[in-house]
Design an enzyme around this catalytic site. Structure first.
Site, mmCIF file in Angstrom:
data_model
loop_
_atom_site.group_PDB
_atom_site.id
_atom_site.type_symbol
_atom_site.label_atom_id
_atom_site.label_comp_id
_atom_site.label_asym_id
_atom_site.label_seq_id
_atom_site.Cartn_x
_atom_site.Cartn_y
_atom_site.Cartn_z
ATOM 1 N N ASP A 1 -4.365 5.709 2.692
ATOM 2 C CA ASP A 1 -3.966 6.857 3.504
ATOM 3 C C ASP A 1 -4.336 6.498 4.940
ATOM 4 O O ASP A 1 -5.523 6.433 5.281
ATOM 5 C CB ASP A 1 -4.712 8.118 3.047
ATOM 6 C CG ASP A 1 -4.345 9.352 3.859
ATOM 7 O OD1 ASP A 1 -3.710 9.204 4.917
ATOM 8 O OD2 ASP A 1 -4.691 10.470 3.428
ATOM 9 N N THR B 1 0.819 -1.211 0.000
ATOM 10 C CA THR B 1 0.000 0.000 0.000
ATOM 11 C C THR B 1 0.850 1.257 0.000
ATOM 12 O O THR B 1 1.996 1.269 0.457
ATOM 13 C CB THR B 1 -0.941 0.034 1.223
ATOM 14 O OG1 THR B 1 -0.168 0.292 2.415
ATOM 15 C CG2 THR B 1 -1.694 -1.281 1.383
ATOM 16 N N SER C 1 9.365 1.117 14.713
ATOM 17 C CA SER C 1 9.727 2.197 15.614
ATOM 18 C C SER C 1 11.055 2.751 15.128
ATOM 19 O O SER C 1 11.246 2.958 13.927
ATOM 20 C CB SER C 1 9.803 1.670 17.055
ATOM 21 O OG SER C 1 10.166 2.692 17.958
ATOM 22 N N LYS D 1 7.367 7.817 18.430
ATOM 23 C CA LYS D 1 7.914 6.468 18.495
ATOM 24 C C LYS D 1 7.850 5.891 19.914
ATOM 25 O O LYS D 1 7.673 4.681 20.080
ATOM 26 C CB LYS D 1 9.346 6.448 17.957
ATOM 27 C CG LYS D 1 9.423 6.741 16.457
ATOM 28 C CD LYS D 1 8.530 5.794 15.645
ATOM 29 C CE LYS D 1 8.623 6.015 14.162
ATOM 30 N NZ LYS D 1 7.732 5.110 13.380
ATOM 31 N N TYR E 1 9.396 13.612 17.084
ATOM 32 C CA TYR E 1 9.526 12.270 16.496
ATOM 33 C C TYR E 1 9.720 11.232 17.595
ATOM 34 O O TYR E 1 9.100 10.163 17.567
ATOM 35 C CB TYR E 1 10.692 12.255 15.511
ATOM 36 C CG TYR E 1 10.853 10.946 14.774
ATOM 37 C CD1 TYR E 1 9.858 10.482 13.925
ATOM 38 C CD2 TYR E 1 12.003 10.182 14.915
ATOM 39 C CE1 TYR E 1 10.008 9.281 13.236
ATOM 40 C CE2 TYR E 1 12.165 8.982 14.231
ATOM 41 C CZ TYR E 1 11.166 8.538 13.393
ATOM 42 O OH TYR E 1 11.312 7.350 12.714
#
Length: 281
Positions: A56, A32, A134, A152, A148
C-alpha cells in the site's frame, strides 16, 4: 543481463502487463498490489521469475517492508515502475477534500515515498531506470479532470527534477504519458465527484459523459503501449518524456503550440522586467 524489476499496482492495467512482459523474457519481477491475492495467477504463470508482495503506497511501513523483501530476494533493483494510481472526475468546485485528497496520497505522495525508499537500493546499480506513469493529463489541463491533472503535473515536475539528480549516478528517469488505452482505468480505477453542479455540465459533466461512453472502448492497445515502454527502458539513451498514442501526441502538440502563442504575444512586455542600469541596481 537480466533485470530486477519492482512494479507498483500490478493487479491490472499497465502494471500487470509490464510484469508479464518482463517475466516472460526471463527478468525477475517484484510485483505488488494492495491485495496480493490479485497477483496469484501472475505468480502461477511465472513462478520462477515473479515474486508477489503486498504493498500500500500510502503507508510508509508497507513500502519499507516491500523494498526490504526485494533486497533480501535479489540484492539489487534495476527498474522501478511507479504505476499505482487512480483517477477522479469532477469540476474543481464539485470535488471535496475527502474525494481528492486520497488521489494525491496515492498518485503523488505514494510515488514520492516509493521512490525515496527504492533509491538507496537502486544506487547500487549503474544504469537503473525509474519509470513514472503520468498521463496525457500530465501534459495539459482539461475541464473535469483538474484534480487528476494536478497529481500528474506534480509527477511531471518531480520526475524532471529527479532526472537531474540521479543522472550522474547512472539512473535515468522516464515519464510515460499515455493517451486512452483499453485498461481498467475508466472503470474501477476512477471515481466521480458526488456533487454535480449544473453550471459545469459542459465541462466537468463532459468528462463524466466521456467516461460512461468510452470505458472498454478506448482505441489504444495496451500491449502495444507496453512494448514501447519496454523498448524505452532497454534503450541506452531513453527519453525523459514518452507520450504514447496519437491522442497523447495531439495533446502535447496542442499544449506546445498554445504555450508558444502566449509567449510570443506577450514577449515584448513580459521580458522587460529587469532593473535598468540607470536605476543603479
Amino acid at each position: 543481463m537480466e533485470k530486477i524489476w519492482f512494479i507498483t499496482g500490478c493487479s491490472g492495467g499497465f502494471g500487470k502487463l509490464l510484469a508479464e512482459a518482463a517475466a516472460a523474457r526471463g527478468d525477475k519481477v517484484v510485483a505488488t498490489a494492495r491485495n496480493v491475492t490479485t497477483l496469484k495467477e501472475l505468480h502461477q504463470r511465472y513462478p520462477d521469475t515473479v515474486r508477489t508482495v503486498a504493498l500500500d503506497v500510502t503507508r510508509a511501513d508497507s513500502i519499507a517492508s516491500a523494498v526490504a523483501d526485494a533486497e533480501a530476494a535479489f540484492g539489487r533493483l534495476d527498474v522501478l515502475v511507479n504505476n499505482a494510481g487512480h483517477g477522479f472526475l469532477g469540476a474543481i468546485e464539485e470535488g471535496t477534500a475527502d474525494e481528492y485528497r486520497p488521489l494525491f496520497d496515492v498518485n503523488v505522495f505514494g510515488l514520492i515515498e516509493m521512490t525515496r525508499a527504492a533509491l538507496p537500493l537502486m544506487r547500487r546499480t549503474n544504469g537503473g531506470r525509474i519509470v513514472n506513469l503520468s498521463s496525457g493529463a500530465g501534459i495539459i489541463g482539461m475541464g473535469g479532470h483538474g484534480y487528476y491533472n494536478a497529481t500528474k503535473f506534480a509527477v511531471e515536475g518531480l520526475s524532471e527534477a529527479l532526472a537531474e539528480e540521479v543522472a550522474p549516478l547512472g539512473i535515468r528517469v522516464i515519464i510515460v504519458e499515455p493517451g486512452p488505452f483499453r485498461t481498467e482505468f475508466l472503470g474501477r480505477s476512477i471515481t466521480v465527484a458526488k456533487q454535480q453542479i449544473e453550471a459545469y455540465s459542459a465541462t466537468g459533466g463532459g468528462a463524466r459523459v466521456y467516461r460512461e461512453g468510452n470505458d472498454g472502448r478506448q482505441p489504444g492497445d495496451p500491449h502495444k503501449a507496453v512494448a514501447i515502454m519496454m523498448q524505452a527502458i532497454d534503450a541506452g539513451d531513453p527519453p525523459l518524456h514518452l507520450p504514447i498514442g496519437p491522442r497523447a501526441y495531439a495533446l502535447a502538440e496542442r499544449k506546445l503550440a498554445a504555450f508558444k502563442a502566449d509567449m510570443e504575444a506577450w514577449r515584448g512586455v513580459a521580458i522587460a522586467t529587469d532593473f535598468s542600469s540607470s536605476e543603479g541596481h
